[in-house]
Design a protein around this motif. Structure first.
Motif, PDB file in Angstrom:
ATOM      1  N   GLU A  69       0.848  -1.190   0.000  1.00 50.28           N
ATOM      2  CA  GLU A  69       0.000   0.000   0.000  1.00 50.28           C
ATOM      3  C   GLU A  69       0.891   1.251   0.000  1.00 50.28           C
ATOM      4  N   ALA A  70       1.895   1.276   0.891  1.00 47.14           N
ATOM      5  CA  ALA A  70       2.809   2.418   0.976  1.00 47.14           C
ATOM      6  C   ALA A  70       3.564   2.624  -0.333  1.00 47.14           C
ATOM      7  N   ALA A  71       3.838   1.537  -1.052  1.00 44.41           N
ATOM      8  CA  ALA A  71       4.544   1.621  -2.332  1.00 44.41           C
ATOM      9  C   ALA A  71       3.636   2.064  -3.478  1.00 44.41           C
ATOM     10  N   GLY A  72       2.335   2.206  -3.210  1.00 43.97           N
ATOM     11  CA  GLY A  72       1.398   2.639  -4.241  1.00 43.97           C
ATOM     12  C   GLY A  72       0.944   1.545  -5.177  1.00 43.97           C
ATOM     13  N   LEU A  73       1.142   0.286  -4.787  1.00 41.72           N
ATOM     14  CA  LEU A  73       0.742  -0.829  -5.651  1.00 41.72           C
ATOM     15  C   LEU A  73      -0.731  -1.177  -5.527  1.00 41.72           C
ATOM     16  N   ALA A  95       0.507 -18.351 -10.394  1.00 39.59           N
ATOM     17  CA  ALA A  95      -0.373 -17.323 -10.957  1.00 39.59           C
ATOM     18  C   ALA A  95      -0.920 -17.757 -12.316  1.00 39.59           C
ATOM     19  N   ALA A  96      -0.077 -18.378 -13.112  1.00 38.09           N
ATOM     20  CA  ALA A  96      -0.525 -18.867 -14.422  1.00 38.09           C
ATOM     21  C   ALA A  96      -1.606 -19.932 -14.257  1.00 38.09           C
ATOM     22  N   ASP A  97      -1.438 -20.810 -13.265  1.00 36.22           N
ATOM     23  CA  ASP A  97      -2.441 -21.850 -13.010  1.00 36.22           C
ATOM     24  C   ASP A  97      -3.780 -21.255 -12.584  1.00 36.22           C
ATOM     25  N   LEU A  98      -3.727 -20.131 -11.879  1.00 35.19           N
ATOM     26  CA  LEU A  98      -4.938 -19.534 -11.313  1.00 35.19           C
ATOM     27  C   LEU A  98      -5.575 -18.452 -12.174  1.00 35.19           C
ATOM     28  N   GLU A  99      -4.858 -17.936 -13.169  1.00 36.02           N
ATOM     29  CA  GLU A  99      -5.281 -16.722 -13.856  1.00 36.02           C
ATOM     30  C   GLU A  99      -6.682 -16.766 -14.455  1.00 36.02           C
ATOM     31  N   SER A 100      -7.152 -17.898 -14.880  1.00 33.91           N
ATOM     32  CA  SER A 100      -8.492 -17.958 -15.470  1.00 33.91           C
ATOM     33  C   SER A 100      -9.577 -18.180 -14.416  1.00 33.91           C
ATOM     34  N   ALA A 101      -9.171 -18.432 -13.173  1.00 34.36           N
ATOM     35  CA  ALA A 101     -10.157 -18.773 -12.138  1.00 34.36           C
ATOM     36  C   ALA A 101     -10.322 -17.717 -11.048  1.00 34.36           C
ATOM     37  N   VAL A 102      -9.357 -16.806 -10.917  1.00 30.66           N
ATOM     38  CA  VAL A 102      -9.407 -15.829  -9.817  1.00 30.66           C
ATOM     39  C   VAL A 102      -9.101 -14.429 -10.342  1.00 30.66           C
ATOM     40  N   SER A 103      -9.378 -13.454  -9.494  1.00 33.38           N
ATOM     41  CA  SER A 103      -9.074 -12.063  -9.809  1.00 33.38           C
ATOM     42  C   SER A 103      -7.822 -11.650  -9.048  1.00 33.38           C
ATOM     43  N   VAL A 105      -5.250  -9.118  -7.512  1.00 36.69           N
ATOM     44  CA  VAL A 105      -5.187  -7.754  -7.001  1.00 36.69           C
ATOM     45  C   VAL A 105      -3.813  -7.177  -7.319  1.00 36.69           C
ATOM     46  N   MET A 106      -2.806  -8.032  -7.289  1.00 37.77           N
ATOM     47  CA  MET A 106      -1.447  -7.636  -7.627  1.00 37.77           C
ATOM     48  C   MET A 106      -0.778  -8.802  -8.330  1.00 37.77           C
ATOM     49  N   GLU A 107      -0.351  -8.581  -9.561  1.00 39.37           N
ATOM     50  CA  GLU A 107       0.342  -9.603 -10.344  1.00 39.37           C
ATOM     51  C   GLU A 107       1.680  -9.920  -9.690  1.00 39.37           C
ATOM     52  N   PRO A 108       2.330 -11.027 -10.058  1.00 34.97           N
ATOM     53  CA  PRO A 108       3.628 -11.356  -9.470  1.00 34.97           C
ATOM     54  C   PRO A 108       4.603 -10.183  -9.541  1.00 34.97           C
ATOM     55  N   THR A 109       5.166  -9.877  -8.386  1.00 30.69           N
ATOM     56  CA  THR A 109       6.055  -8.730  -8.227  1.00 30.69           C
ATOM     57  C   THR A 109       7.209  -9.121  -7.321  1.00 30.69           C
ATOM     58  N   THR A 110       8.416  -8.730  -7.705  1.00 29.59           N
ATOM     59  CA  THR A 110       9.564  -8.953  -6.836  1.00 29.59           C
ATOM     60  C   THR A 110       9.555  -7.859  -5.781  1.00 29.59           C
ATOM     61  N   PHE A 118      -0.978 -11.322  -5.193  1.00 31.40           N
ATOM     62  CA  PHE A 118      -2.198 -11.347  -4.385  1.00 31.40           C
ATOM     63  C   PHE A 118      -3.398 -11.573  -5.274  1.00 31.40           C
ATOM     64  N   PHE A 119      -4.291 -12.433  -4.813  1.00 27.54           N
ATOM     65  CA  PHE A 119      -5.554 -12.626  -5.508  1.00 27.54           C
ATOM     66  C   PHE A 119      -6.673 -12.630  -4.486  1.00 27.54           C
ATOM     67  N   GLU A 120      -7.908 -12.535  -4.969  1.00 28.32           N
ATOM     68  CA  GLU A 120      -9.061 -12.473  -4.086  1.00 28.32           C
ATOM     69  C   GLU A 120      -9.803 -13.795  -4.058  1.00 28.32           C
ATOM     70  N   GLY A 121     -10.256 -14.149  -2.847  1.00 35.05           N
ATOM     71  CA  GLY A 121     -11.136 -15.290  -2.676  1.00 35.05           C
ATOM     72  C   GLY A 121     -12.567 -14.881  -2.975  1.00 35.05           C
ATOM     73  N   PRO A 122     -13.530 -15.783  -2.804  1.00 31.68           N
ATOM     74  CA  PRO A 122     -14.909 -15.507  -3.194  1.00 31.68           C
ATOM     75  C   PRO A 122     -15.584 -14.393  -2.398  1.00 31.68           C
ATOM     76  N   ALA A 123     -15.119 -14.089  -1.197  1.00 29.73           N
ATOM     77  CA  ALA A 123     -15.717 -13.017  -0.387  1.00 29.73           C
ATOM     78  C   ALA A 123     -14.875 -11.741  -0.442  1.00 29.73           C
ATOM     79  N   GLY A 124     -13.877 -11.703  -1.330  1.00 33.54           N
ATOM     80  CA  GLY A 124     -13.021 -10.533  -1.452  1.00 33.54           C
ATOM     81  C   GLY A 124     -11.805 -10.571  -0.546  1.00 33.54           C
ATOM     82  N   GLU A 125     -11.633 -11.664   0.199  1.00 33.68           N
ATOM     83  CA  GLU A 125     -10.446 -11.791   1.047  1.00 33.68           C
ATOM     84  C   GLU A 125      -9.207 -11.906   0.172  1.00 33.68           C
TER      85      GLU A 125
END
Length: 134
Positions: A69-73, A95-103, A105-110, A118-125
Motif C-alpha cells: 500500500e505504501a509503495a502505491g501498488l 499465478a498462471a495456473d490460477l489466472e483464469s479462475a481468480v481475480s 489484485v497484484m500480479e507477481p512482483t519482486t 495477491f488474488f481475491e477469494g470468493p468473499a473478497g479476502e
C-alpha cells in the motif's frame, strides 16, 4: 489448482502497532521476532511501522499500513485482516495456473528477496502467494 507448501502468516492492518503488539504478547503469548519503525526519510514500501510475532507455530504481521500500500501498488486498505500468506515454489507458475479462475489484485512482483502476488477469494479476502528468491 495451486498446492501451497505451507501456510505462513496472517497480516493485519492496525491503527497502533505498539498497542497491537502488546495485546498479542499479553493475551496469546506472542513472541516478538522483529519490530521496526519507519524513519522520517523512508519512502515507498519502507515507510511503514511493522512487527512480526510468532504465535503458536505461525506468524502474525502487524502493519500501520501494508508495504504494498505504501509503495502505491494498491489503494488504501481498511484496518483488519490484510491477507493470508502461503508459500509456493514458483509464484509465476502458480499465478498462471490460477489466472483464469481468480481475480488478481497484484500480479507477481519482486519485493526484496521475495516474489509475491495477491488474488481475491470468493468473499473478497486477499490471499498472498510467496516465493523465496535465492
Amino acid at each position: 489448482m495451486v498446492s501451497p507448501g505451507s501456510f505462513f502468516h496472517v497480516a493485519l492492518n492496525v491503527p497502533d502497532v505498539e498497542e497491537a503488539l502488546a495485546f498479542y504478547r499479553e493475551h496469546v503469548d506472542g513472541d516478538c521476532l522483529e519490530h521496526e519503525r519507519a524513519e522520517a526519510d523512508d519512502a515507498g514500501a519502507e515507510a511503514v511501522e511493522h512487527a512480526a510475532l510468532s504465535v503458536g507455530d505461525k506468524r502474525v504481521y502487524l502493519f500501520d499500513r501494508a508495504p504494498y500500500e505504501a509503495a502505491g501498488l494498491v489503494e488504501d486498505l481498511p484496518y483488519g485482516v490484510l491477507h493470508f500468506g502461503y508459500v509456493v515454489d514458483d509464484v509465476d507458475a502458480a499465478a498462471a495456473d490460477l489466472e483464469s479462475a481468480v481475480s488478481f489484485v497484484m500480479e507477481p512482483t519482486t519485493f526484496g528477496d521475495l516474489k509475491i502476488a495477491f488474488f481475491e477469494g470468493p468473499a473478497g479476502e486477499r490471499i498472498e502467494l510467496i516465493e523465496y528468491l535465492e
